[in-house]
Design an enzyme around this catalytic site. Structure first.
Site, PDB file in Angstrom:
ATOM      1  N   GLY A 149     -27.376  23.616  -7.737  1.00  0.00           N
ATOM      2  CA  GLY A 149     -28.443  24.607  -7.764  1.00  0.00           C
ATOM      3  C   GLY A 149     -29.533  24.300  -6.749  1.00  0.00           C
ATOM      4  O   GLY A 149     -30.157  23.239  -6.789  1.00  0.00           O
ATOM      5  N   GLY A 199     -32.361  25.981  -6.337  1.00  0.00           N
ATOM      6  CA  GLY A 199     -33.600  26.652  -6.708  1.00  0.00           C
ATOM      7  C   GLY A 199     -34.780  25.710  -6.539  1.00  0.00           C
ATOM      8  O   GLY A 199     -34.697  24.695  -5.844  1.00  0.00           O
ATOM      9  N   PHE A 200     -35.877  26.016  -7.213  1.00  0.00           N
ATOM     10  CA  PHE A 200     -37.084  25.203  -7.050  1.00  0.00           C
ATOM     11  C   PHE A 200     -36.859  23.753  -7.482  1.00  0.00           C
ATOM     12  O   PHE A 200     -37.248  22.816  -6.783  1.00  0.00           O
ATOM     13  CB  PHE A 200     -38.232  25.814  -7.858  1.00  0.00           C
ATOM     14  N   GLY A 201     -36.245  23.552  -8.642  1.00  0.00           N
ATOM     15  CA  GLY A 201     -36.040  22.194  -9.135  1.00  0.00           C
ATOM     16  C   GLY A 201     -35.055  21.414  -8.309  1.00  0.00           C
ATOM     17  O   GLY A 201     -35.296  20.260  -7.946  1.00  0.00           O
ATOM     18  N   GLU A 206     -45.525  43.301 -13.519  1.00  0.00           N
ATOM     19  CA  GLU A 206     -45.621  43.416 -12.069  1.00  0.00           C
ATOM     20  C   GLU A 206     -44.778  44.575 -11.546  1.00  0.00           C
ATOM     21  O   GLU A 206     -45.212  45.326 -10.661  1.00  0.00           O
ATOM     22  CB  GLU A 206     -45.211  42.085 -11.434  1.00  0.00           C
ATOM     23  N   ASP A 235     -34.771  26.169 -15.680  1.00  0.00           N
ATOM     24  CA  ASP A 235     -34.379  27.140 -16.700  1.00  0.00           C
ATOM     25  C   ASP A 235     -33.140  26.705 -17.473  1.00  0.00           C
ATOM     26  O   ASP A 235     -32.777  27.315 -18.478  1.00  0.00           O
ATOM     27  CB  ASP A 235     -34.103  28.502 -16.053  1.00  0.00           C
ATOM     28  N   ALA A 238     -41.628  28.349 -11.945  1.00  0.00           N
ATOM     29  CA  ALA A 238     -41.309  27.540 -10.766  1.00  0.00           C
ATOM     30  C   ALA A 238     -42.041  26.194 -10.727  1.00  0.00           C
ATOM     31  O   ALA A 238     -41.413  25.166 -10.439  1.00  0.00           O
ATOM     32  CB  ALA A 238     -41.604  28.345  -9.503  1.00  0.00           C
TER      33      ALA A 238
END
Length: 436
Positions: free
Chosen positions: A12, A14-16, A172, A301, A317
């Site tokens: 992954g 992603g951010f992590g 949003e 997540d 995030a």
């Protein structure tokens, strides 16, 4: 004697996952970074792609480009199908395997429809660039079809937009669609009045932005209603089909439905056969390791952990980045023969944009709303973008919207022009990607 570098596999980007990769720089490790997509995605601004405010290239970066100067990092564009914890290898869907000494699962989350997976084809969610461009097509095509529709009831249905779920994403989306209809599009059409479009935000709970303070939640609801959003609270959706939704026993005809009500973790818990919560999130140890497997970490997540003053860490995030940093520090400490303590999350605040010049920020003791909050929200998001070019591009796009109410990314690029644009094919099961 030659020492083989410690093999770290991170699933992954992603951010992590990306944060863990960055923080392991300089350590005696070989890193394999696996993701089923070739880009890192700035998910907090994904809704702005869906609402034609930003282009896809402004919030996503090729992973190989980000890792080009890290010779110890090998990037694999692949889909993970499982983990063999006994043999310490990651299983790829093409039958190949990637061995590891330390494994980091940062596999993100997918949409959750609370037992009604059939709703996904009618109410797509927002987790990937593909989701965003699909939703952008739905929204823009709705106005195009309404321009040609002569039946008043059918035209009204095409100009009705339903968002299910009033968390930050739902709020949003609702605010931006309403502003687009009221300020961006009126001069573009001849047969319809886009200001008559209905944007309906449906929430099963008692208030919008449930994770924010009561006064900010009330301000957000009042602001949404002021810009034309219909807010429906305490009414769970009980049915979604091609032509509309049912909530509280009421039928609403709407051709465009968007799901923002819930997520489910990727199948990491299933891969490992370990305990998970109702949303599929792995219940990790205090140091973010899998129970019984200290060599396997799970973050973002993918996990649930009460490391925030006794409360669960939120799925945002900054939390994923902090977890990625903790994992990297733990790995480096172990390589030095040392130990690292438990993970502790430090909350820096919650932010949500409501519309142009409207936002709410909850810093705990300090709570901000309105234009000041909107500017801080914008600066914070620009700061976390990768690269000067992207920061300048997004800043200029926002300034243009702020000054002229124009969105430059209003392109319908997917599918045939004959498609009505009200349904989406179910997304493939998410593996090896996400905010984690």
């Amino acid at each position: 004697m030659t020492t083989t570098p410690h093999r770290v596999v991170i699933v992954g980007a992603g951010f992590g996952g990306l944060e863990a990769t960055y923080r392991l720089a300089g350590a005696p490790v070989d890193i394999t970074l696996i993701d089923r997509r070739n880009h890192h995605l700035f998910q907090p601004l994904l809704y702005q792609v869906a609402t034609a405010s930003l282009a896809t290239s402004e919030i996503a970066w090729p992973v190989r480009h980000l890792m080009r100067d890290r010779r110890e990092v090998t990037t694999l564009f692949a889909t993970v199908s499982g983990v063999d914890a006994n043999r310490r290898c990651v299983l790829i869907d093409d039958g190949s395997e990637v061995p590891y000494d330390t494994l980091v699962l940062a596999t993100g989350a997918r949409h959750a429809y609370f037992g009604h997976d059939e709703w996904e084809q009618f109410a797509p969610g927002l987790k990937t660039l593909e989701d965003a461009t699909t939703l952008r097509r739905h929204i823009l095509v709705a106005f195009e079809r309404a321009e040609r529709e002569t039946d008043p009831a059918k035209r009204a249905a095409r100009l009705t937009f339903v968002i299910v779920g009033a968390g930050p994403t739902g709020v949003e989306l609702a605010g931006t669609i309403a502003e687009m209809a009221h300020h961006t599009l009126p001069e573009d059409f001849r047969n319809i009045d886009t200001t008559k479009a209905r944007v309906v935000l449906i929430e099963a709970g008692p208030r919008v932005l449930a994770g924010f303070a009561d006064e900010l939640s009330a301000y957000a609801q009042a602001s949404l209603e002021k810009i034309g959003v219909e807010v429906v609270l305490g009414q769970p959706v009980t049915e979604i089909d091609r032509d509309g939704v049912v909530y509280g026993g009421t039928r609403l005809d709407a051709k465009t439905k968007i799901w923002a009500a819930g997520v489910r973790a990727s199948p990491a818990a299933e891969w490992l056969g370990v305990p998970a919560d109702r949303a599929g999130r792995v219940q990790v140890e205090a140091d973010l390791t899998i129970p019984g497997h200290p060599e396997i970490f799970a973050i973002g997540d993918t996990v649930t952990i009460s490391a925030w003053e006794g409360k669960p860490v939120p799925g945002i995030a900054p939390a994923a980045k902090q977890q990625g940093r903790h994992v990297a520090e733990t790995v480096k400490a172990r390589l030095r023969g040392e130990t690292k303590g438990a993970f502790r999350y430090k909350h820096s605040g919650s932010l949500a944009q409501i519309g142009k010049r409207l936002a709410v920020i909850d810093f705990g003791r300090i709570k901000l709303r309105g234009t000041i909050a909107w500017w801080i929200w914008g600066i914070a998001h620009i700061y976390f973008l990768i690269g000067l070019r992207h920061r300048l591009s997004v800043a200029l796009s926002w300034l243009w919207i702020y000054a002229r109410d124009q969105r430059a990314a209003r392109l319908i690029t997917q599918g045939s022009s004959k498609v009505v644009g009200v349904t989406a094919s179910p997304s493939p099961r998410l593996r090896g990607e996400g905010r984690g």
